[in-house]
Design a protein around this motif. Structure first.
Motif, short mmCIF file in Angstrom:
data_model
loop_
_atom_site.label_atom_id
_atom_site.label_comp_id
_atom_site.label_asym_id
_atom_site.label_seq_id
_atom_site.Cartn_x
_atom_site.Cartn_y
_atom_site.Cartn_z
N GLU A 124 9.15 -3.66 -18.63
CA GLU A 124 7.70 -3.79 -18.65
C GLU A 124 7.33 -4.99 -17.79
O GLU A 124 7.87 -6.09 -17.98
N ALA A 125 6.45 -4.79 -16.82
CA ALA A 125 6.05 -5.88 -15.92
C ALA A 125 4.54 -5.85 -15.73
O ALA A 125 3.99 -4.86 -15.26
N SER A 126 3.91 -6.92 -16.09
CA SER A 126 2.45 -7.03 -15.94
C SER A 126 2.12 -7.20 -14.47
O SER A 126 2.81 -7.95 -13.77
N PRO A 127 1.14 -6.55 -13.92
CA PRO A 127 0.15 -5.68 -14.54
C PRO A 127 0.49 -4.19 -14.43
O PRO A 127 -0.33 -3.34 -14.72
N TYR A 128 1.72 -3.85 -14.02
CA TYR A 128 2.06 -2.46 -13.70
C TYR A 128 2.55 -1.62 -14.88
O TYR A 128 2.68 -0.42 -14.76
N GLY A 129 2.92 -2.24 -15.98
CA GLY A 129 3.50 -1.49 -17.09
C GLY A 129 4.98 -1.27 -16.85
O GLY A 129 5.65 -2.10 -16.22
N PRO A 130 5.55 -0.15 -17.32
CA PRO A 130 6.97 0.12 -17.10
C PRO A 130 7.29 0.19 -15.60
O PRO A 130 6.58 0.86 -14.85
N CYS A 131 8.33 -0.52 -15.20
CA CYS A 131 8.67 -0.61 -13.77
C CYS A 131 10.17 -0.56 -13.55
O CYS A 131 10.95 -1.01 -14.38
N TYR B 271 5.08 11.48 -15.90
CA TYR B 271 5.32 10.53 -14.82
C TYR B 271 6.17 9.35 -15.31
O TYR B 271 7.02 8.85 -14.57
N ALA B 272 5.96 8.92 -16.54
CA ALA B 272 6.80 7.87 -17.12
C ALA B 272 8.25 8.34 -17.22
O ALA B 272 9.18 7.59 -16.90
N ARG B 273 8.46 9.60 -17.65
CA ARG B 273 9.82 10.15 -17.72
C ARG B 273 10.45 10.21 -16.33
O ARG B 273 11.65 9.93 -16.18
N SER B 274 9.67 10.59 -15.35
CA SER B 274 10.18 10.68 -13.98
C SER B 274 10.64 9.31 -13.47
O SER B 274 11.69 9.20 -12.83
N THR C 9 0.84 -1.19 0.00
CA THR C 9 0.00 0.00 0.00
C THR C 9 0.87 1.25 0.00
O THR C 9 1.85 1.32 0.74
N THR C 10 0.51 2.20 -0.83
CA THR C 10 1.21 3.47 -0.89
C THR C 10 0.23 4.58 -1.22
O THR C 10 -0.74 4.34 -1.93
N SER C 11 0.47 5.75 -0.70
CA SER C 11 -0.39 6.89 -1.01
C SER C 11 0.20 7.74 -2.14
O SER C 11 -0.35 8.75 -2.51
N SER C 12 1.32 7.31 -2.69
CA SER C 12 1.97 8.07 -3.77
C SER C 12 1.37 7.67 -5.12
O SER C 12 0.46 6.87 -5.20
N LEU C 13 1.93 8.19 -6.18
CA LEU C 13 1.49 7.84 -7.52
C LEU C 13 2.08 6.52 -7.98
O LEU C 13 1.72 6.00 -9.03
N ASN C 14 2.96 5.94 -7.19
CA ASN C 14 3.57 4.67 -7.53
C ASN C 14 2.78 3.49 -6.99
O ASN C 14 2.19 3.57 -5.92
N GLN D 60 13.09 -12.77 -4.42
CA GLN D 60 12.08 -11.72 -4.40
C GLN D 60 12.67 -10.41 -4.91
O GLN D 60 13.84 -10.10 -4.64
N VAL D 61 11.86 -9.67 -5.67
CA VAL D 61 12.23 -8.35 -6.17
C VAL D 61 11.08 -7.40 -5.87
O VAL D 61 9.94 -7.82 -5.64
N LEU D 62 11.38 -6.12 -5.87
CA LEU D 62 10.37 -5.09 -5.69
C LEU D 62 10.14 -4.40 -7.02
O LEU D 62 11.09 -3.97 -7.68
N LEU D 63 8.87 -4.31 -7.42
CA LEU D 63 8.50 -3.61 -8.64
C LEU D 63 7.94 -2.26 -8.26
O LEU D 63 7.07 -2.16 -7.41
N VAL D 64 8.45 -1.21 -8.88
CA VAL D 64 7.96 0.14 -8.67
C VAL D 64 7.44 0.63 -10.01
O VAL D 64 8.21 0.84 -10.95
N GLY D 65 6.14 0.79 -10.10
CA GLY D 65 5.52 1.26 -11.33
C GLY D 65 4.64 2.46 -11.03
O GLY D 65 4.74 3.07 -9.96
#
Length: 102
Positions: free
Chosen positions: A67-74, A40-43, A8-13, A24-29
């Protein structure tokens, strides 16, 4: 890659913990409402390009941008399962232990 849990995050990510080749890996999308906005994609790409060469024992390693489903670019980062600083502070630690962490 299999998504194990979403964080859970309150950010745009959006954040997801995934398993890849037994690790295990962490995906940030980007959350769905932000994915179609180029700024936002550029950021996200800029964050990866600025941080992927960092090598320090106290920083999580940036592995790649993909690209990582379901998040898109990550951003794909190494994952360390740990407790939060807030959890640590609620535990019974001496002042010296707390100062060492801070």
């Amino acid at each position: 890659m299999t998504i194990d849990k979403e964080l859970t995050t309150s950010s745009l990510n959006c954040l997801g913990v995934a398993t890849e080749e037994g690790k295990q890996v962490l995906l940030v999308g980007l959350k769905e409402g932000f994915r179609d906005k180029p700024q936002y994609a550029r950021s996200l790409k800029r964050e990866f390009s600025q941080c992927h060469d960092f090598c320090h024992p106290h920083l999580i390693k940036y592995l790649r941008f993909e690209e990582a489903s379901p998040y898109g670019p990550c951003i794909v980062l190494a994952w360390e399962d740990a407790r939060t600083l807030a959890d640590f502070m609620r535990e019974s630690h001496t002042e010296e232990e707390k100062k060492a962490v801070i």
